[in-house]
Write a protein that holds these residues in place. Structure first.
Motif, PDB file in Angstrom:
ATOM      1  N   GLN A   7       7.152 -10.787   1.323  1.00 45.19           N
ATOM      2  CA  GLN A   7       8.017 -11.634   0.177  1.00 45.19           C
ATOM      3  C   GLN A   7       9.384 -11.117   0.132  1.00 45.19           C
ATOM      4  OE1 GLN A   7       7.191 -14.679  -1.648  1.00 45.19           O
ATOM      5  NE2 GLN A   7       9.300 -14.483  -1.532  1.00 45.19           N
ATOM      6  N   GLN A   8      10.370 -12.013   0.343  1.00 50.77           N
ATOM      7  CA  GLN A   8      11.839 -11.476   0.139  1.00 50.77           C
ATOM      8  C   GLN A   8      12.159 -11.533  -1.265  1.00 50.77           C
ATOM      9  OE1 GLN A   8      14.046 -10.525   2.527  1.00 50.77           O
ATOM     10  NE2 GLN A   8      12.162 -10.790   4.080  1.00 50.77           N
ATOM     11  N   ASP A   9      13.183 -10.546  -1.701  1.00 52.23           N
ATOM     12  CA  ASP A   9      13.739 -10.601  -3.026  1.00 52.23           C
ATOM     13  C   ASP A   9      12.745 -10.195  -4.010  1.00 52.23           C
ATOM     14  OD1 ASP A   9      16.353 -11.317  -1.964  1.00 52.23           O
ATOM     15  OD2 ASP A   9      15.590 -13.180  -1.827  1.00 52.23           O
ATOM     16  N   GLU A  10      11.830  -9.443  -3.656  1.00 52.80           N
ATOM     17  CA  GLU A  10      10.892  -9.022  -4.745  1.00 52.80           C
ATOM     18  C   GLU A  10      10.594  -7.325  -4.638  1.00 52.80           C
ATOM     19  OE1 GLU A  10       9.649 -10.305  -7.354  1.00 52.80           O
ATOM     20  OE2 GLU A  10       9.488 -12.273  -7.178  1.00 52.80           O
ATOM     21  N   ASP A  11      10.277  -6.859  -5.805  1.00 52.95           N
ATOM     22  CA  ASP A  11       9.911  -5.462  -5.595  1.00 52.95           C
ATOM     23  C   ASP A  11       8.313  -5.162  -5.844  1.00 52.95           C
ATOM     24  OD1 ASP A  11      10.569  -2.681  -5.873  1.00 52.95           O
ATOM     25  OD2 ASP A  11      12.159  -2.946  -7.140  1.00 52.95           O
ATOM     26  N   HIS A  12       8.062  -3.681  -6.061  1.00 52.66           N
ATOM     27  CA  HIS A  12       6.820  -3.185  -5.795  1.00 52.66           C
ATOM     28  C   HIS A  12       5.734  -3.883  -6.760  1.00 52.66           C
ATOM     29  CE1 HIS A  12       3.969  -0.120  -4.745  1.00 52.66           C
ATOM     30  NE2 HIS A  12       3.782   0.038  -5.928  1.00 52.66           N
TER      31      HIS A  12
ATOM     32  N   PRO B 170       0.793  -1.368   0.170  1.00 55.88           N
ATOM     33  CA  PRO B 170      -0.174   0.004   0.059  1.00 55.88           C
ATOM     34  C   PRO B 170       0.965   1.265  -0.004  1.00 55.88           C
ATOM     35  CG  PRO B 170       0.190  -0.764   2.188  1.00 55.88           C
ATOM     36  CD  PRO B 170       0.610  -2.079   1.301  1.00 55.88           C
ATOM     37  N   TYR B 171       0.211   2.524  -0.531  1.00 51.22           N
ATOM     38  CA  TYR B 171       0.980   3.644  -0.844  1.00 51.22           C
ATOM     39  C   TYR B 171       0.381   4.452   0.452  1.00 51.22           C
ATOM     40  CZ  TYR B 171       1.820   8.296  -2.774  1.00 51.22           C
ATOM     41  OH  TYR B 171       1.863   9.735  -2.901  1.00 51.22           O
TER      42      TYR B 171
ATOM     43  N   ASP C 110      11.083  -3.180  -2.166  1.00 49.59           N
ATOM     44  CA  ASP C 110      10.026  -2.122  -2.414  1.00 49.59           C
ATOM     45  C   ASP C 110      10.182  -0.921  -1.670  1.00 49.59           C
ATOM     46  OD1 ASP C 110       7.765  -0.784  -3.207  1.00 49.59           O
ATOM     47  OD2 ASP C 110       6.334  -1.979  -2.226  1.00 49.59           O
ATOM     48  N   ALA C 111      10.241   0.033  -2.418  1.00 45.16           N
ATOM     49  CA  ALA C 111      10.381   1.545  -1.551  1.00 45.16           C
ATOM     50  C   ALA C 111       9.525   1.615  -0.371  1.00 45.16           C
ATOM     51  CB  ALA C 111      10.598   2.638  -2.560  1.00 45.16           C
ATOM     52  N   LEU C 112       8.163   0.917  -0.840  1.00 46.16           N
ATOM     53  CA  LEU C 112       6.902   1.362   0.441  1.00 46.16           C
ATOM     54  C   LEU C 112       7.152   0.129   1.223  1.00 46.16           C
ATOM     55  CD1 LEU C 112       4.062   2.071  -2.437  1.00 46.16           C
ATOM     56  CD2 LEU C 112       5.123   3.275  -0.366  1.00 46.16           C
ATOM     57  N   ARG C 113       7.901  -0.722   1.245  1.00 40.68           N
ATOM     58  CA  ARG C 113       7.948  -1.772   2.253  1.00 40.68           C
ATOM     59  C   ARG C 113       7.875  -1.345   3.733  1.00 40.68           C
ATOM     60  NH1 ARG C 113      11.002  -3.385   6.774  1.00 40.68           N
ATOM     61  NH2 ARG C 113      10.808  -5.767   7.328  1.00 40.68           N
TER      62      ARG C 113
ATOM     63  N   GLY D 118      12.091   4.366   8.494  1.00 44.36           N
ATOM     64  CA  GLY D 118      12.968   3.244   8.035  1.00 44.36           C
ATOM     65  C   GLY D 118      13.914   3.717   7.004  1.00 44.36           C
ATOM     66  N   SER D 119      13.951   3.090   5.803  1.00 43.89           N
ATOM     67  CA  SER D 119      14.896   3.375   4.659  1.00 43.89           C
ATOM     68  C   SER D 119      14.620   4.679   3.716  1.00 43.89           C
ATOM     69  CB  SER D 119      15.140   2.225   3.881  1.00 43.89           C
ATOM     70  OG  SER D 119      13.909   1.828   3.306  1.00 43.89           O
ATOM     71  N   GLU D 120      13.716   5.332   4.314  1.00 40.60           N
ATOM     72  CA  GLU D 120      13.263   6.359   3.222  1.00 40.60           C
ATOM     73  C   GLU D 120      14.426   7.422   3.536  1.00 40.60           C
ATOM     74  OE1 GLU D 120       8.587   5.932   3.432  1.00 40.60           O
ATOM     75  OE2 GLU D 120       9.403   7.499   4.650  1.00 40.60           O
ATOM     76  N   PRO D 121      14.744   8.300   2.420  1.00 38.60           N
ATOM     77  CA  PRO D 121      15.811   9.201   2.617  1.00 38.60           C
ATOM     78  C   PRO D 121      15.381  10.404   3.330  1.00 38.60           C
ATOM     79  CG  PRO D 121      14.811   9.274   0.481  1.00 38.60           C
ATOM     80  CD  PRO D 121      14.167   8.052   1.127  1.00 38.60           C
ATOM     81  N   VAL D 122      16.542  10.795   4.382  1.00 37.91           N
ATOM     82  CA  VAL D 122      16.068  12.182   4.883  1.00 37.91           C
ATOM     83  C   VAL D 122      16.504  13.308   3.937  1.00 37.91           C
ATOM     84  CG1 VAL D 122      16.974  13.539   7.021  1.00 37.91           C
ATOM     85  CG2 VAL D 122      16.673  11.121   7.205  1.00 37.91           C
TER      86      VAL D 122
END
Length: 324
Positions: A294-299, A200-201, A267-270, A209-213
């Motif tokens: 799910q590991q090793d998968e993208d959006h 979800p968006y 995924d950037a939304l993970r 998390g990993s989102e850029p500052v």
């Protein structure tokens, strides 16, 4: 001196969408539209057709029915909201048509894939209202008091088992429909049994998390929201995109009995999906809550590659969620 093409552009998300002064809109990532098929020669297990839900406003959908159904057995209904950032993709596109042919061939359920109106022609919150109206139309079949009724719903649907689902922007819509379902009744007293959120968006003014500052406000998640809802009160902290905003309704009021949140490790939304799952868990909401990663998968990997091993794994999980 002739103006350059860039002078004619009034809005753009590079490689996704360009809006020109003359009214033209290019959506380079939009997949081609394909026809529905009551008897699909390539997939004899699934029939599909296009239906009109409302003429004013114009809301339509593609409905899928498993043809291997025992006609004495009523089927659960999944009302689905496609992804595409609220500004591209379609219930009628090749991408989603292929996905649901695969999905419905594996899951004994009716799918109503909603064609809601898109930004920028129809900025948010239009899409949310279209999707709510579509859900209400489905629910109204439970009362037999509907003008433009759909025989597949009348003859095969179990209105005690209505689910909502969506990916990416559609997953965001799922949240907002579930919130609305917590305080606004559906026709016939129908209840949303479950909600599926696939990558979800969500977003907020503070990265997690990993989102850029650095450069966060130039990130795609931020830019898309400004594009599809430029007048949003509170901007990126509007409750429609930030379910933890100060003005957001409590998650404890989500109007469904169970929730499945699906994320992908690449995924950037993970992190937003996990963030949402944790917030629901801590809210005091009383339903059944599940998180799948799910590991090793993208959006939206399952939409792009519905026949892949990981996609079929996710479909089996969704089948258990819907059918059990």
């Amino acid at each position: 001196m002739a103006s350059s093409s860039s002078d004619n552009i009034i809005a753009e998300i590079p490689s996704y969408i360009t809006v020109y002064k003359d009214g033209r809109i290019d959506r380079p990532r939009q997949t081609p539209f394909v026809a529905a098929s009551v008897e699909d020669p390539l997939n004899k297990q699934v029939s599909s057709k296009d239906i009109i839900i409302s003429q004013n406003p114009l809301i339509s959908a593609r409905i899928y029915l498993p043809t291997f159904n025992n006609h004495n057995h009523l089927l659960p209904i999944l009302v689905y909201f496609h992804g595409g950032g609220f500004f591209f993709e379609s219930a009628f596109s090749q991408l989603y048509h292929n996905y649901f042919n695969s999905f419905v061939s594996q899951i004994h359920a009716i799918v109503v894939s909603v064609e809601y109106r898109l930004a920028p022609e129809h900025p948010l919150p239009v899409a949310y209202d279209d999707c709510w109206d579509a859900l209400q139309w489905v629910a109204s079949h439970s009362t037999n008091n509907i003008i433009n009724s759909e025989p597949w719903l009348n003859n095969h649907a179990d209105f005690n088992r209505i689910f909502i689902g969506g990916d990416s922007a559609g997953g965001n819509i799922v949240h907002n429909i579930a919130i609305r379902g917590g305080f606004e009744p559906l026709h016939g007293g129908v209840k949303i049994l479950g909600a599926i959120y696939a990558q979800p968006y969500f977003c907020s003014s503070k990265p997690i998390g990993s989102e850029p500052v650095i450069g966060y406000e130039e990130s795609l998640l931020y830019v898309v929201w400004d594009f599809v809802y430029p007048s949003a009160p509170g901007g990126i902290d509007n409750p429609l995109i930030n379910p933890l905003a100060p003005e957001a309704p409590t998650l404890s009021g989500l109007g469904c009995s169970k929730i499945l949140v699906c994320v992908a490790s690449n995924d950037a939304l993970r992190d937003r999906g996990v963030w949402y799952h944790e917030a629901v868990k801590e809210s005091g909401w009383k339903g059944e809550l599940e998180l799948f990663e799910q590991q090793d998968e993208d959006h939206v990997y399952h939409i792009f590659h519905p026949e892949s091993e990981h996609a079929k794994k996710l479909t089996k999980l969704m089948a258990s969620f819907i059918l059990e």
